[in-house]
Write a protein that holds these residues in place. Sequence first.
Motif, PDB file in Angstrom:
ATOM      1  N   LEU A  10       0.844  -1.190   0.000  1.00 15.84           N
ATOM      2  CA  LEU A  10       0.000   0.000   0.000  1.00 15.84           C
ATOM      3  C   LEU A  10       0.881   1.243   0.000  1.00 15.84           C
ATOM      4  O   LEU A  10       1.692   1.432   0.905  1.00 15.84           O
ATOM      5  CB  LEU A  10      -0.920   0.007   1.223  1.00 15.84           C
ATOM      6  N   LEU A  11       0.697   2.098  -1.009  1.00 17.51           N
ATOM      7  CA  LEU A  11       1.502   3.310  -1.172  1.00 17.51           C
ATOM      8  C   LEU A  11       0.632   4.543  -1.002  1.00 17.51           C
ATOM      9  O   LEU A  11      -0.382   4.695  -1.678  1.00 17.51           O
ATOM     10  CB  LEU A  11       2.144   3.319  -2.574  1.00 17.51           C
ATOM     11  N   ASP A  12       1.041   5.444  -0.091  1.00 12.80           N
ATOM     12  CA  ASP A  12       0.332   6.708   0.070  1.00 12.80           C
ATOM     13  C   ASP A  12       1.099   7.591   1.040  1.00 12.80           C
ATOM     14  O   ASP A  12       2.115   7.184   1.612  1.00 12.80           O
ATOM     15  CB  ASP A  12      -1.102   6.480   0.582  1.00 12.80           C
ATOM     16  N   PHE A  13       0.577   8.827   1.232  1.00 14.26           N
ATOM     17  CA  PHE A  13       1.113   9.722   2.252  1.00 14.26           C
ATOM     18  C   PHE A  13       0.887   9.126   3.639  1.00 14.26           C
ATOM     19  O   PHE A  13       0.020   8.269   3.842  1.00 14.26           O
ATOM     20  CB  PHE A  13       0.440  11.087   2.177  1.00 14.26           C
ATOM     21  N   GLY A  14       1.644   9.618   4.618  1.00 13.83           N
ATOM     22  CA  GLY A  14       1.581   9.066   5.965  1.00 13.83           C
ATOM     23  C   GLY A  14       0.205   9.117   6.600  1.00 13.83           C
ATOM     24  O   GLY A  14      -0.256   8.132   7.196  1.00 13.83           O
ATOM     25  N   ASP A  15      -0.493  10.260   6.497  1.00 13.14           N
ATOM     26  CA  ASP A  15      -1.819  10.377   7.109  1.00 13.14           C
ATOM     27  C   ASP A  15      -2.796   9.399   6.490  1.00 13.14           C
ATOM     28  O   ASP A  15      -3.640   8.823   7.184  1.00 13.14           O
ATOM     29  CB  ASP A  15      -2.349  11.806   6.968  1.00 13.14           C
ATOM     30  N   ALA A  16      -2.728   9.224   5.184  1.00 15.38           N
ATOM     31  CA  ALA A  16      -3.622   8.281   4.521  1.00 15.38           C
ATOM     32  C   ALA A  16      -3.299   6.845   4.926  1.00 15.38           C
ATOM     33  O   ALA A  16      -4.208   6.028   5.118  1.00 15.38           O
ATOM     34  CB  ALA A  16      -3.529   8.439   3.010  1.00 15.38           C
ATOM     35  N   LEU A  17      -2.015   6.522   5.066  1.00 19.50           N
ATOM     36  CA  LEU A  17      -1.651   5.161   5.473  1.00 19.50           C
ATOM     37  C   LEU A  17      -2.164   4.837   6.872  1.00 19.50           C
ATOM     38  O   LEU A  17      -2.503   3.687   7.160  1.00 19.50           O
ATOM     39  CB  LEU A  17      -0.135   4.976   5.411  1.00 19.50           C
TER      40      LEU A  17
END
Length: 330
Positions: free
Chosen positions: A188-195
């Motif tokens: 799963l790849l995303d910005f920290g808040d989204a993760l």
Amino acid sequence: MVFLEKLDDLLKGYAPARVVMTGFELGVFTMIAEGKTTAEEVARAAASSTRGMRMLLDALTSLELLQKHNDRYQLVPGSEAALVKSSPQYIGSMWETNHLWSAWSALTQVVRTGKPYTRLETESDAARFFPMLIRSLHVYNLEPARKLAGLLLPSQIPPDSRVLDVACGSAVWSIPFAEASSEVRLDLLDFGDALAVARSYVERHKVDAQVSYIQGDLKHTDLENDRYHLIILGNIVHSEGAASSRDLIQRCARALRSGGKLAIIDLFPNEERTGPPRAVLFALNMLINTSEGDVFSVSEYNQWFEDAGLSEGTLVQLGSTTTALLAAKP
């Protein structure tokens, strides 16, 4: 006269939307579910005027979201899952904020200047709105995502597939693959808040043992060549613009194994960009909320697929308003 009536309906279309948004913002559906059933009781709980609350609840009743009997209100049967905050299927998170209302109110200025109201493709702006947005989108997209998993697994990708979910949000588009096969592994790849939000959904769906997390920007994160059986771009290309999307598809193509699939879930306008309305209106949403975002026709995607060495795309209907475009690496 028919044209004037149609125009009048279009111009007044803001009112029902604003009524429902205010219902979510004040939490009236949840209050009614908790037993506050008169306008006076709901007004008191919502720190609102009784007169205003009565008019709001009557309007929601006229829109068939509430029922009214002897001056008492109740939810329409079957609506509690979507309308009440404690429900896992609650869709109100993205409507409790005025972001979209305020953003669309700036449309005239955005069209004049060409400058967006906000830039949701950036981490700082995304962090303010996306955690709420992706909670609602998880509910909207879960069943279409399960349909996609059933279509691809195991007939088109193996049961031990490695799947990359780019800009994963809640991971709604990839979690069903892990649910369908205990051998599937997700990146799963995303910005920290989204993760952080994605992690909560991964745990809720009990697939955390199958998941790895990659914190980063989709534009700059290195993708390992020949690693993935499936790469998912779920409602993300539209925020990136043509140049960035072309580059992303080329990087995804290199990261796919031979025979691997690229799945793009998005809105696809016709070649003249005159419809369907949902797609071309969403293009304006991207004008308002991103620097370069847009929606792209199937022919545009197919040119990018050809440039990246992928097959021509195949459209798959996953729901009444949800479509995927699938391409393969030879």
